[in-house]
Motif scaffolding. Structure first.
Motif, PDB file in Angstrom:
ATOM      1  N   PHE A 181      61.897 -26.974  40.303  1.00  0.00           N
ATOM      2  CA  PHE A 181      62.289 -27.872  41.377  1.00  0.00           C
ATOM      3  C   PHE A 181      63.807 -27.776  41.588  1.00  0.00           C
ATOM      4  O   PHE A 181      64.525 -27.167  40.791  1.00  0.00           O
ATOM      5  CB  PHE A 181      61.890 -29.310  41.029  1.00  0.00           C
ATOM      6  CG  PHE A 181      60.403 -29.554  41.070  1.00  0.00           C
ATOM      7  CD1 PHE A 181      59.580 -29.119  40.038  1.00  0.00           C
ATOM      8  CD2 PHE A 181      59.811 -30.210  42.145  1.00  0.00           C
ATOM      9  CE1 PHE A 181      58.202 -29.335  40.083  1.00  0.00           C
ATOM     10  CE2 PHE A 181      58.445 -30.436  42.197  1.00  0.00           C
ATOM     11  CZ  PHE A 181      57.635 -29.987  41.161  1.00  0.00           C
ATOM     12  N   ALA A 182      64.277 -28.395  42.666  1.00  0.00           N
ATOM     13  CA  ALA A 182      65.686 -28.252  43.071  1.00  0.00           C
ATOM     14  C   ALA A 182      66.668 -28.624  41.957  1.00  0.00           C
ATOM     15  O   ALA A 182      67.645 -27.917  41.714  1.00  0.00           O
ATOM     16  CB  ALA A 182      65.953 -29.077  44.323  1.00  0.00           C
ATOM     17  N   GLN A 183      66.408 -29.733  41.257  1.00  0.00           N
ATOM     18  CA  GLN A 183      67.361 -30.151  40.217  1.00  0.00           C
ATOM     19  C   GLN A 183      67.399 -29.148  39.061  1.00  0.00           C
ATOM     20  O   GLN A 183      68.447 -28.910  38.469  1.00  0.00           O
ATOM     21  CB  GLN A 183      66.990 -31.545  39.688  1.00  0.00           C
ATOM     22  CG  GLN A 183      68.095 -32.168  38.852  1.00  0.00           C
ATOM     23  CD  GLN A 183      67.646 -33.441  38.167  1.00  0.00           C
ATOM     24  OE1 GLN A 183      66.721 -33.458  37.371  1.00  0.00           O
ATOM     25  NE2 GLN A 183      68.311 -34.532  38.493  1.00  0.00           N
ATOM     26  N   ILE A 185      66.801 -25.913  39.330  1.00  0.00           N
ATOM     27  CA  ILE A 185      67.586 -24.773  39.837  1.00  0.00           C
ATOM     28  C   ILE A 185      69.073 -25.118  39.784  1.00  0.00           C
ATOM     29  O   ILE A 185      69.910 -24.302  39.390  1.00  0.00           O
ATOM     30  CB  ILE A 185      67.173 -24.421  41.287  1.00  0.00           C
ATOM     31  CG1 ILE A 185      65.718 -23.950  41.333  1.00  0.00           C
ATOM     32  CG2 ILE A 185      68.103 -23.356  41.870  1.00  0.00           C
ATOM     33  CD1 ILE A 185      65.178 -23.738  42.754  1.00  0.00           C
ATOM     34  N   ALA A 186      69.388 -26.354  40.171  1.00  0.00           N
ATOM     35  CA  ALA A 186      70.789 -26.784  40.238  1.00  0.00           C
ATOM     36  C   ALA A 186      71.479 -26.663  38.881  1.00  0.00           C
ATOM     37  O   ALA A 186      72.584 -26.121  38.781  1.00  0.00           O
ATOM     38  CB  ALA A 186      70.870 -28.221  40.758  1.00  0.00           C
ATOM     39  N   PHE A 187      70.839 -27.164  37.840  1.00  0.00           N
ATOM     40  CA  PHE A 187      71.447 -27.073  36.509  1.00  0.00           C
ATOM     41  C   PHE A 187      71.663 -25.607  36.109  1.00  0.00           C
ATOM     42  O   PHE A 187      72.705 -25.251  35.567  1.00  0.00           O
ATOM     43  CB  PHE A 187      70.580 -27.786  35.462  1.00  0.00           C
ATOM     44  CG  PHE A 187      70.786 -29.276  35.422  1.00  0.00           C
ATOM     45  CD1 PHE A 187      72.027 -29.805  35.092  1.00  0.00           C
ATOM     46  CD2 PHE A 187      69.747 -30.153  35.696  1.00  0.00           C
ATOM     47  CE1 PHE A 187      72.227 -31.189  35.042  1.00  0.00           C
ATOM     48  CE2 PHE A 187      69.942 -31.538  35.646  1.00  0.00           C
ATOM     49  CZ  PHE A 187      71.188 -32.055  35.324  1.00  0.00           C
ATOM     50  N   GLU A 189      72.019 -23.030  38.095  1.00  0.00           N
ATOM     51  CA  GLU A 189      73.028 -22.421  38.956  1.00  0.00           C
ATOM     52  C   GLU A 189      74.438 -22.786  38.477  1.00  0.00           C
ATOM     53  O   GLU A 189      75.332 -21.941  38.463  1.00  0.00           O
ATOM     54  CB  GLU A 189      72.824 -22.866  40.411  1.00  0.00           C
ATOM     55  CG  GLU A 189      73.949 -22.508  41.369  1.00  0.00           C
ATOM     56  CD  GLU A 189      74.129 -21.007  41.603  1.00  0.00           C
ATOM     57  OE1 GLU A 189      73.376 -20.212  41.028  1.00  0.00           O
ATOM     58  OE2 GLU A 189      75.062 -20.640  42.347  1.00  0.00           O
ATOM     59  N   VAL A 190      74.636 -24.027  38.070  1.00  0.00           N
ATOM     60  CA  VAL A 190      75.956 -24.422  37.588  1.00  0.00           C
ATOM     61  C   VAL A 190      76.305 -23.645  36.319  1.00  0.00           C
ATOM     62  O   VAL A 190      77.438 -23.192  36.145  1.00  0.00           O
ATOM     63  CB  VAL A 190      76.035 -25.939  37.355  1.00  0.00           C
ATOM     64  CG1 VAL A 190      77.398 -26.317  36.824  1.00  0.00           C
ATOM     65  CG2 VAL A 190      75.772 -26.695  38.644  1.00  0.00           C
ATOM     66  N   ASP A 284      64.355 -19.825  37.734  1.00  0.00           N
ATOM     67  CA  ASP A 284      64.526 -20.401  39.073  1.00  0.00           C
ATOM     68  C   ASP A 284      63.543 -19.808  40.071  1.00  0.00           C
ATOM     69  O   ASP A 284      63.085 -20.478  40.996  1.00  0.00           O
ATOM     70  CB  ASP A 284      65.963 -20.203  39.563  1.00  0.00           C
ATOM     71  CG  ASP A 284      66.946 -21.079  38.802  1.00  0.00           C
ATOM     72  OD1 ASP A 284      66.492 -21.975  38.070  1.00  0.00           O
ATOM     73  OD2 ASP A 284      68.158 -20.868  38.933  1.00  0.00           O
TER      74      ASP A 284
ATOM     75  N   ILE B 225      75.185 -32.980  40.709  1.00  0.00           N
ATOM     76  CA  ILE B 225      73.798 -33.068  40.239  1.00  0.00           C
ATOM     77  C   ILE B 225      73.508 -34.490  39.754  1.00  0.00           C
ATOM     78  O   ILE B 225      72.441 -35.043  40.011  1.00  0.00           O
ATOM     79  CB  ILE B 225      73.526 -32.047  39.118  1.00  0.00           C
ATOM     80  CG1 ILE B 225      73.741 -30.621  39.638  1.00  0.00           C
ATOM     81  CG2 ILE B 225      72.097 -32.195  38.601  1.00  0.00           C
ATOM     82  CD1 ILE B 225      73.554 -29.545  38.565  1.00  0.00           C
ATOM     83  N   MET B 233      67.036 -34.523  45.869  1.00  0.00           N
ATOM     84  CA  MET B 233      67.316 -33.084  45.912  1.00  0.00           C
ATOM     85  C   MET B 233      66.101 -32.320  46.399  1.00  0.00           C
ATOM     86  O   MET B 233      66.209 -31.349  47.135  1.00  0.00           O
ATOM     87  CB  MET B 233      67.646 -32.574  44.499  1.00  0.00           C
ATOM     88  CG  MET B 233      69.107 -32.492  44.228  1.00  0.00           C
ATOM     89  SD  MET B 233      69.394 -31.472  42.770  1.00  0.00           S
ATOM     90  CE  MET B 233      71.122 -31.860  42.541  1.00  0.00           C
ATOM     91  N   GLY B 238      64.402 -28.824  48.098  1.00  0.00           N
ATOM     92  CA  GLY B 238      63.217 -28.217  47.494  1.00  0.00           C
ATOM     93  C   GLY B 238      63.544 -26.826  46.993  1.00  0.00           C
ATOM     94  O   GLY B 238      64.575 -26.628  46.359  1.00  0.00           O
ATOM     95  N   LEU B 260      75.544 -26.892  46.466  1.00  0.00           N
ATOM     96  CA  LEU B 260      76.441 -27.161  45.337  1.00  0.00           C
ATOM     97  C   LEU B 260      77.718 -26.333  45.459  1.00  0.00           C
ATOM     98  O   LEU B 260      78.815 -26.825  45.202  1.00  0.00           O
ATOM     99  CB  LEU B 260      75.745 -26.852  44.004  1.00  0.00           C
ATOM    100  CG  LEU B 260      74.648 -27.824  43.577  1.00  0.00           C
ATOM    101  CD1 LEU B 260      73.981 -27.331  42.294  1.00  0.00           C
ATOM    102  CD2 LEU B 260      75.197 -29.232  43.371  1.00  0.00           C
TER     103      LEU B 260
END
Lengths: 371, 371
Positions: A181-183, A185-187, A189-190, A284, B225, B233, B238, B260
């Motif tokens: 899910f997006a979150q 992926i977000a972690f 990606e950072v 991801d 985040i 998010m 998505g 981001l």
């Protein structure tokens, strides 16, 4: 230590063969590091495939010679344990893209004689599974009693069921998700941005030179926050200080800061930054559903499922897993779902052994009986 | 735009005065950037102090000349709004340690003629409040009808009540916490490590040279985040791709990655990396309780409270705030607690204006009537 020493073995794909990848590219040379525990029975019906998480490897249990630390899931694998090596033949292989013996960005590119670096093709969870499949073919294994794994290991479990449903008698996805899910992926990606921001990363070309250790350490620190629950962090560290009094400085002052720093620093000694990029990317990309309805993904599947989640896992949540349970049930698949009450967050699959052992042991025995 | 232009004003502490800091150090020169909205009444009983969050500033509402973006809480501050400028005299000042006009690490050290950098002393939320107090003394204000703010602004609200209970008629802490818990410290620490890992940071000495932009961008990405909920998010991004198809590359592929990245890059244009270190450190030091029982902290306080939280805020959770509510109630303090149902996570205090407006407007009117 009454258990025998184990040794990592290496499968090499025969020359001329290719491993076709989801990206459309392929690998013309492929090595897979793997370990086996227990013995294969005559009918080859007692095979259990264990899949590891982001930073794991083939060394799932037992001891390597001259090593005082056992494999990453040692309390779960051995005589009389959840994955009972007196009954089952356990295989654990290192995923491609990793830096623990299987082909990855730090492998030597046979065409240049130098490490691949970023010229190693992007791999996906499906590619990891197809690479493992080559190993199983080589070992002459046609049926898998159970495929099990936590976190990214659980993603491989789901992918195995999707790709080779007829091979898989049962599946045990643990602390995982059916798609990123997006979150999530977000972690990741950072973490990747932290690595790529390190000048030592040098576009992936740093082998034999200074490694992007600071970037990788930051990435690992971010990861660790997501592996613990707020509750367990609070119980373990709270606002405790390293020294008696606040120093009012930017040095490490709180215990939690020291812990994260330690985790970051020890990780860079055992993991390759490029592999971190490749494997987080594979996670991801993971989406068992793609454009389909989740129910349709599992049409025709008859593997039994034991799905395990942990109540405080906020990275791969029980809620996400319940969607998976529903989709499986809608296909008439035999699914046992168990949310283990634990404050340890995502890491619980590497901590909460008692309940997992009971659940898995029973599930495997029942599966074995249905053969 | 019918509202008048506003201008940032600057308070300068008279020579010879000192601002004593919690660390035992002091500032011998102090500038505070501030804005006022509305008019002070004759009795000076209509003062509302608004406190900003980590990346905020004194520019809370209205427009600066030649600027097309209004202040950070514009929908909440103005004629007829939650903080009604036709009734109340609104003061908003920039915290010390920041880079938005008040004294901070990018200020010129009068002793050297160069920016302070890391020689600027560490400041705490208590120090921020004591600096604001100097401004209020200068403005001749002895009573505050209400002190309000979200996130770190809410920490200042609680600190104001603790330090100057007799001055504060009412307090509105929003989306905040009474102390930084381990996970909150952990996220800040990783952000700081990302900045300090950037070689351009150069131990804080980079003014006039290349700034540690990549490190600061990573820090901001981590922050973002935590400001959103997993749910929001997912609703917003998505697994959507920037391009039609996956590129199988390390470039930005998912919308969430692009978002981001954009947030990180735009932040470095408007914020100073050293200030990010100082202010996150102040937040980590924040602990209204210290070694005391939380109930004892508020002994003798008679300020009325309106505490607002948001259901999906996982950074500063409703659960943490309920502990605060309990401690206040145990002191017989008049507390209204409201958890606003919102999927926007921590950011909701900058998004959910309708409900906040209703709650705050009513609360302020009632407080004003009790005078």
């Amino acid at each position: 230590m009454s258990e025998k020493f184990v040794e990592t073995k290496f499968y090499k794909m025969p020359q001329g063969e290719l491993l076709n990848l989801e990206s459309g590219l392929f690998l013309s040379s492929l090595t897979i590091a793997y370990e086996t525990h227990g013995s294969l029975n005559k009918d080859k019906t007692n095979v259990i495939l264990l899949c590891h998480a982001l930073s794991g490897d083939a060394h799932v249990a037992g001891y390597h010679v001259a090593d005082d630390k056992p494999g990453w899931w040692a309390p779960m694998v051995g005589p009389g344990k959840a994955f009972d090596t007196e009954k089952y033949f356990i295989i654990c292989s290192n995923v491609i893209g990793s830096c623990k013996g299987s082909s990855g960005p730090n492998s030597i590119n046979p065409e240049t004689g130098k490490p691949f670096g970023l010229s190693f093709p992007i791999v996906t969870v499906k590619d990891m599974v197809n690479a493992q499949k080559k190993l199983l073919d080589f070992l002459g294994i046609k049926k898998i009693l159970s495929v099990a794994g936590g976190s990214m290991g659980g993603m491989q479990v789901l992918q195995w069921v999707k790709e080779y449903p007829e091979m898989i008698m049962s599946a045990i996805p643990i602390a995982t998700t059916y798609k990123h899910f997006a979150q999530q992926i977000a972690f990741n990606e950072v973490g990747r941005q932290a690595i790529m921001a390190d000048p030592a990363w040098n576009n992936g070309d740093y082998y034999g030179k200074e490694a992007p250790s600071r970037g990788l350490a930051v990435a690992r620190m971010i990861g660790h926050i997501t592996y613990m629950s707020s509750e367990s962090m609070d119980a373990k560290f709270g606002r405790s200080l390293k020294n008696k009094e606040l120093g009012y400085e930017f040095a490490t002052e709180f215990e939690i800061e020291g812990y994260l720093g330690y985790r970051g620093d020890s990780f860079v000694k055992r993991f390759d930054a490029n592999s971190y990029l490749y494997i987080t990317k594979a996670m991801d990309y993971f989406d068992i559903q793609k454009d389909k309805n989740l129910i349709d993904v599992f049409k025709g599947v008859s593997s039994r499922f034991l799905i395990i989640t942990f109540s405080s896992d906020w990275l791969y949540t029980p809620a996400q897993n319940k969607e998976l349970v529903r989709a499986l049930k809608m296909n008439g698949i035999d699914v046992t779902y168990c949310e283990i009450g634990s404050s340890y967050g995502h890491d619980a699959f590497l901590i909460e052994f008692d309940e997992q052992t009971k659940l898995i042991k029973h599930f495997l025995e029942k599966t074995f009986k249905t053969l």
